[in-house]
Design an enzyme around this catalytic site. Structure first.
Site, mmCIF file in Angstrom:
data_model
loop_
_atom_site.group_PDB
_atom_site.id
_atom_site.type_symbol
_atom_site.label_atom_id
_atom_site.label_comp_id
_atom_site.label_asym_id
_atom_site.label_seq_id
_atom_site.Cartn_x
_atom_site.Cartn_y
_atom_site.Cartn_z
ATOM 1 N N ARG A 139 0.847 -1.184 0.000
ATOM 2 C CA ARG A 139 0.000 0.000 0.000
ATOM 3 C C ARG A 139 0.887 1.240 0.000
ATOM 4 O O ARG A 139 1.902 1.297 0.676
ATOM 5 C CB ARG A 139 -0.923 0.015 1.229
ATOM 6 C CG ARG A 139 -1.997 -1.066 1.229
ATOM 7 C CD ARG A 139 -3.027 -0.818 0.136
ATOM 8 N NE ARG A 139 -4.154 -1.742 0.203
ATOM 9 C CZ ARG A 139 -4.231 -2.887 -0.460
ATOM 10 N NH1 ARG A 139 -3.209 -3.266 -1.228
ATOM 11 N NH2 ARG A 139 -5.300 -3.660 -0.363
ATOM 12 N N HIS A 165 -0.895 0.087 -9.900
ATOM 13 C CA HIS A 165 -1.521 -0.880 -8.987
ATOM 14 C C HIS A 165 -2.119 -2.046 -9.772
ATOM 15 O O HIS A 165 -3.288 -2.393 -9.628
ATOM 16 C CB HIS A 165 -2.597 -0.206 -8.128
ATOM 17 C CG HIS A 165 -2.867 -0.961 -6.850
ATOM 18 N ND1 HIS A 165 -3.402 -0.374 -5.742
ATOM 19 C CD2 HIS A 165 -2.679 -2.270 -6.512
ATOM 20 C CE1 HIS A 165 -3.530 -1.261 -4.768
ATOM 21 N NE2 HIS A 165 -3.097 -2.433 -5.223
ATOM 22 N N GLU A 192 -3.553 7.656 -4.504
ATOM 23 C CA GLU A 192 -3.537 6.810 -5.683
ATOM 24 C C GLU A 192 -4.744 7.117 -6.554
ATOM 25 O O GLU A 192 -5.878 6.928 -6.103
ATOM 26 C CB GLU A 192 -3.569 5.350 -5.235
ATOM 27 C CG GLU A 192 -3.218 4.356 -6.324
ATOM 28 C CD GLU A 192 -3.054 2.952 -5.775
ATOM 29 O OE1 GLU A 192 -3.970 2.118 -5.985
ATOM 30 O OE2 GLU A 192 -2.026 2.696 -5.121
#
Length: 314
Positions: A226, A274, A255
């Site tokens: 993360r 991601h 993000e």
């Protein structure tokens, strides 16, 4: 339990899989990704994903019949507290570990052997190239769960030394792993370090300026966990100062990054959106198997697989 009521937020095919269960559940397909919390009051189980819209959920939603939530994601930080509390939560721990581990290996090999950058296109470009190697290098794992285990499994055949630290005690140290007491110890002697721990209030911002100052000069940092685990300003400073040689980031905080974030164009950063967990349909099959096993256990009152410990945050 009489016919269970299950809300399916995965896809229509998954709903059909649930309907074929011997308990003949009443399955409600609910694919509103903007309001995944808008559930029927008689829902007893929810199978869901980490939709970003969960961050916008109301502070309280009353679902008194809901007893079990199965998440596709391993992390639970995106879900509202009211959904997680007072019921059994099982997560998708380990589903995508093989794909993420392959991403990590690709990142390390790209740093050591950039064959794309070393390619030759003409006689004028023919000449000496310098490659590194993974053999004899040290891999550090900060976090040793399913992802850390999968990375170590793939790194050892490359004759890498593998160090690892974890928050919980080691019940048994796996063969080929050298346990470290602290992240600082991992950073100080590793050539490549993988951040593979869950995001909790205790781990947020763990990779800060103080920890990065302990890094072995030239370290390559890989974050597949993360973004909020890493202080990005401190990371860029460590790259600029030469303490770190490279950073491979599949996650950021926020993000995605803001448009003017220097991380987009930093020459020592390889940024991907991601997506490291992707790479085939195997995780879907594993998720179906896990959910069906947990459904069997839930209906029978037996222990379920990958139950989240809310006191630890994962």
């Amino acid at each position: 339990m009489t016919q269970p009521v299950i809300v399916n937020q995965i896809d229509p095919e998954f709903g059909q899989t649930l309907r074929a269960h011997p308990s003949l559940p009443r399955v409600i397909d609910h694919f509103d990704r903007e309001q995944p919390w808008d559930l029927p009051e008689d829902a007893q189980a929810l199978v869901t994903r980490a939709f970003r819209s969960w961050l916008k959920a109301p502070e309280v939603v009353n679902l008194p019949a809901l007893k079990w939530v199965q998440t596709f994601s391993a992390g639970i930080e995106i879900y509202p507290d009211w959904l997680m509390q007072g019921r059994v939560i099982t997560n998708g721990r380990g589903l995508t570990a093989p794909q993420i581990a392959e991403y990590v290996m690709a990142a390390m090999l790209l740093v050591e052997k950039d064959i794309y950058g070393a390619r030759t296109t003409s006689l004028d470009d023919w000449g000496t190239r310098v490659f590194g190697t993974l053999e004899g290098k040290t891999l550090g794992l900060i976090g040793y769960g399913a992802i850390g285990e999968a990375v170590a499994k793939r790194a050892r055949p490359f004759d890498m030394e593998v160090l690892a630290c974890r928050r919980g005690p080691w019940r048994e140290v796996p063969e080929g792993i050298t346990p470290c007491a602290t992240p600082e110890a991992v950073m100080a002697t590793s050539d490549h370090v993988v951040i593979a721990m869950p995001l909790t209030p205790e781990t947020e911002g763990l990779v800060n300026a103080a920890l990065l100052a302990q890094a072995k000069p030239g370290l390559h940092l890989i974050n597949v966990a993360r973004g909020a685990l890493v202080d990005q300003g401190a990371l860029l400073q460590a790259l600029d100062d030469g303490r770190l040689s490279k950073a491979t980031l599949d996650v950021t905080h926020p993000e995605p990054p803001s448009e003017d974030d220097p991380i987009w164009r930093h020459p020592k950063v390889l940024l991907t959106p991601h997506e490291s967990y992707k790479g085939g349909l195997s995780e879907r099959a594993r998720f179906e198997q896990k959910t069906l096993r947990n459904l069997d256990a839930w209906l029978a009152g037996r222990p379920m697989t990958d139950v989240v410990d809310l006191t630890r945050g994962y």
